[in-house]
Design a protein around this motif. Structure first.
Motif, short mmCIF file in Angstrom:
data_model
loop_
_atom_site.label_atom_id
_atom_site.label_comp_id
_atom_site.label_asym_id
_atom_site.label_seq_id
_atom_site.Cartn_x
_atom_site.Cartn_y
_atom_site.Cartn_z
N THR A 261 64.73 10.16 89.81
CA THR A 261 65.01 11.07 90.92
C THR A 261 65.51 12.41 90.42
O THR A 261 65.35 13.43 91.10
N ASP A 262 66.12 12.43 89.25
CA ASP A 262 66.63 13.68 88.69
C ASP A 262 65.50 14.66 88.44
O ASP A 262 65.58 15.84 88.78
N LEU B 156 72.10 7.25 86.40
CA LEU B 156 71.27 6.63 87.44
C LEU B 156 70.08 7.51 87.78
O LEU B 156 68.94 7.03 87.92
N ALA B 157 70.32 8.82 87.91
CA ALA B 157 69.22 9.74 88.23
C ALA B 157 68.19 9.78 87.11
O ALA B 157 66.98 9.86 87.36
N ARG B 158 68.66 9.70 85.87
CA ARG B 158 67.72 9.70 84.74
C ARG B 158 66.89 8.42 84.71
O ARG B 158 65.68 8.46 84.51
N ILE B 159 67.53 7.27 84.96
CA ILE B 159 66.83 5.99 84.91
C ILE B 159 65.80 5.88 86.03
O ILE B 159 64.69 5.40 85.83
N THR B 160 66.17 6.31 87.23
CA THR B 160 65.27 6.15 88.38
C THR B 160 64.22 7.25 88.48
O THR B 160 63.25 7.12 89.21
N LEU C 296 72.91 15.85 80.37
CA LEU C 296 72.66 16.87 81.39
C LEU C 296 71.79 16.32 82.50
O LEU C 296 70.91 15.48 82.26
N ARG C 297 72.01 16.84 83.72
CA ARG C 297 71.03 16.63 84.77
C ARG C 297 69.83 17.52 84.46
O ARG C 297 69.95 18.55 83.77
N MET C 298 68.66 17.14 85.00
CA MET C 298 67.45 17.89 84.70
C MET C 298 67.55 19.33 85.20
O MET C 298 67.09 20.26 84.54
N VAL D 186 69.69 19.18 94.79
CA VAL D 186 69.71 18.57 93.45
C VAL D 186 70.76 17.48 93.27
O VAL D 186 70.61 16.63 92.41
N LEU D 187 71.81 17.48 94.07
CA LEU D 187 72.82 16.42 93.99
C LEU D 187 72.63 15.49 95.18
O LEU D 187 73.44 15.46 96.11
#
Length: 633
Positions: free
Chosen positions: A159-160, A153-157, A193-195, A395-396
């Protein structure tokens, strides 16, 4: 609108856009696993479909490419066979080529491989259809893989990316650009991975000798394994992890979960043979602080590691300890060294300086002892080339809230008598134990109430205490709802089995754990209620324990209850945690009494010198404080 000019309109539009951007940036998505609303269910279905499509693309990519290649090669010549006039006027050789190509095309299009591929594609399309997904399965999947859903979700939006960029201000623009430019190979990784995690891995790769000091629960382990996977893809072979014995098994499991690298356990029987296989074949070897100095095959200077990873690096803050010396010697021989610690400065800046000294001696000599806010900012900028830290709230953004409650209770008459006896005997452990959740105590009653509430709500609970007899009392009071006990006596592999069983239980359950054994390095996101039976000497010990539940992958808000007893050592330890003078409020109140009553005798309320004498060990001063409060001295 009359009287509103074009310039005003532009200013109003700009202000509205700025407000919209600020609201968007500050909005935090929360998925409520208890409400399970239809909108959130549709969101989970879309995310599950995206995840499924991504995995299926990797699975079906090769057969689709083979099909495409077969059609592309045969089609140009076979195409001529579709025209009667074209075939009539073609020569014999070209007719034969066209018919042969047509036969090849038919075998590609109608062959068994293609029929199997069509069947797989039909199945894949069904699995990627959000409307066909069972809501109950979606929510079970979300609770089991919360971190993966939020990563997608973070990658798509986007926000990450925004969250990762917002917390690297201490790094400096020039260094950050160099780190961002590091080419990264994820071919040996199994996990997205998260950014901020990718940046942490690139930071460690670029800087070569560094400390990742992220707050607990942000995935320091996966960042370290990402470094190994990248370097292995580039041809490096040997990676060594040194960690506490309690998390050694967890490291082995994480290597298999997140990477395609081989793992080797250098602990217990067979460690030398496993070490020799590691030297020959390469991969990630995992040993413990206690075992490291006993590994004979590592004695040779010829043994070199591409990366030495030291988990819970604050364990080596004492330079004279044998485990510290063993790690330091190995660090000097390693091509790269990566220290992991969410609490690198548990007590003093000197401890952090010693860690930096093992990695960058020249930089360590410049680290000062400043404690002001200005000094803290200067300190962060000074060590930016070796120390990277991110906090959960930065970050989270999707992490559920954490509610912390202090439950202050009174000692019972029996508990108070046991406590006074321990103070009289100067028995520090007896004092702490008497003030904890022992049989007949108000703490144990309150704990039972908390667990009953959690059970009614279908929640899982983890109970921490320093003392084994407290855990025994908790187990006897709570009964069958307790599924297991983690202590220093339980082997590391068995601890992970207990956690796995606790996680798999469908419904409420309780896990009890010694805070020193279960509060470090383990993932217990299944629990959303945390109870700490007595205060610990260092706040970081409690923070580590809470972070077992409140971490990446947690789906519910986390309730933290600290059970604290009035008028006893619990108050003294809280004073230490809050960096207050021992019995400060006690003597402040006495000073107020003196001001009200001019007849009060000043000497009777003078603050005793031993309370503030730093030459006296802190725990001894706590005993002195309690003896004074109880009128024994």
């Amino acid at each position: 609108m009359p009287g509103v000019g074009a310039q005003t309109v532009e200013e109003v539009k700009a202000a509205a856009e700025k407000a919209a951007q600020q609201i968007a940036a500050e909005t935090r998505l929360r998925i409520d696993v208890d409400a399970k609303g239809p909108g959130q269910t549709r969101l989970l279905a879309a995310l599950a479909a995206e995840r499924s499509a991504t995995h299926l693309l990797a699975e079906l990519g090769d057969p689709l490419n083979r099909y495409e290649q077969g059609v592309r090669v045969a089609m140009p010549k076979a195409d001529k066979a579709a025209s009667r006039w074209g075939m009539f006027w073609s020569g014999r050789r070209r007719k034969e080529e066209a018919l042969a190509a047509l036969s090849t095309l038919e075998s590609v299009v109608y062959g068994p491989d293609t029929r199997a591929l069509i069947s797989k594609l039909d199945d894949a399309l069904a699995r990627c259809d959000p409307d066909r997904m069972d809501p109950a399965w979606l929510w079970r999947s979300y609770e089991a893989d919360t971190a993966e859903y939020h990563t997608a979700l973070a990658r798509i939006t986007g926000t990450d990316t925004a969250a990762a960029e917002s917390v690297e201000d201490f790094i400096g623009e020039e260094l950050q650009q160099r780190i961002d430019a590091v080419p990264f190979d994820a071919s040996l990784l199994k996990t997205d991975l998260r950014m901020y995690q990718l940046f942490g891995a690139k930071y460690a790769i670029h800087q070569e000798r560094a400390i990742i000091g992220d707050e607990m629960g942000l995935g320091k382990t996966i960042q370290a394994l990402t470094v190994c996977a990248h370097l292995a893809a580039k041809g490096q072979r040997r990676f060594l992890v040194v960690c506490p014995a309690s998390v050694q098994v967890n490291w082995i499991a994480e290597i298999a979960k997140h990477t395609r690298l081989s793992s080797y356990s250098l602990h217990g029987q067979g460690r030398e043979a496993a070490g020799r296989r590691w030297l020959r074949l390469g991969g990630v070897a995992v040993t413990t602080f206690e075992t490291l100095a006993r590994l004979q095959f590592l004695k040779s200077d010829a043994v070199e590691q591409a990366v030495l990873i030291v988990d819970e690096a604050h364990y080596i803050k004492n330079p004279v300890a044998k485990r510290t010396q063993a790690v330091a010697a190995l660090s000097r021989r390693a091509q790269r060294a990566l220290f992991l610690s969410g609490t690198p400065m548990e007590n003093r800046v000197e401890e952090f300086r010693s860690l930096v000294g093992y990695l960058r001696p020249a930089l360590a000599s410049r680290v000062g002892n400043g404690e002001t806010i200005a000094a803290a900012r200067a300190f962060r900028r000074l060590v930016a080339s070796v120390y990277l830290r991110r906090n959960q709230e930065d970050v989270l953004t999707e992490l559920p809230e954490k509610i912390e409650v202090e439950d202050w209770l009174r000692l019972t008459s029996g508990g108070e008598a046991a406590y006074r006896a321990a103070v009289q005997d100067r028995n520090l452990m007896g004092m702490r134990r008497a003030a904890s959740a022992m049989p007949g105590s108000e703490k144990l009653d309150r704990l039972e109430d908390l667990v009953e509430e959690a059970v009614e709500d279908g929640l899982k609970v983890i109970v921490f205490s320093y003392f084994l007899d407290v855990l025994k009392a908790v187990g006897e009071r709570l009964g069958p709802v307790v599924t297991g006990q983690i202590s220093g006596r339980i082997p590391a592999a068995a601890r992970q089995d207990l956690i796995n069983r606790f996680t798999r239980i469908d419904g409420p359950a309780v896990l009890v754990a010694q805070i020193e054994a279960g509060g470090v390095g383990l993932n217990i996101q299944a629990a959303s209620v945390v109870v700490i039976c007595e205060p610990q000497w260092k706040p970081s010990t409690e923070q580590q324990a809470i972070a077992r539940a409140h971490r990446m992958g947690q789906a519910r808000k986390v309730q933290v209850h600290r059970l604290l007893a009035k008028d006893c050592i619990d108050e003294r330890i809280r004073e230490i945690q809050e960096d207050k003078a021992l019995l400060f409020d006690h003597y402040a109140r006495r000073s107020e009494a003196k001001e009200v009553d001019g007849m009060a005798i000043a000497a009777g309320y003078a603050r005793p010198v031993p309370l503030d004498d730093e030459s006296v060990p802190l725990k001894e001063r706590v005993i002195v404080a309690e003896r004074i409060r109880l009128g024994m001295d």
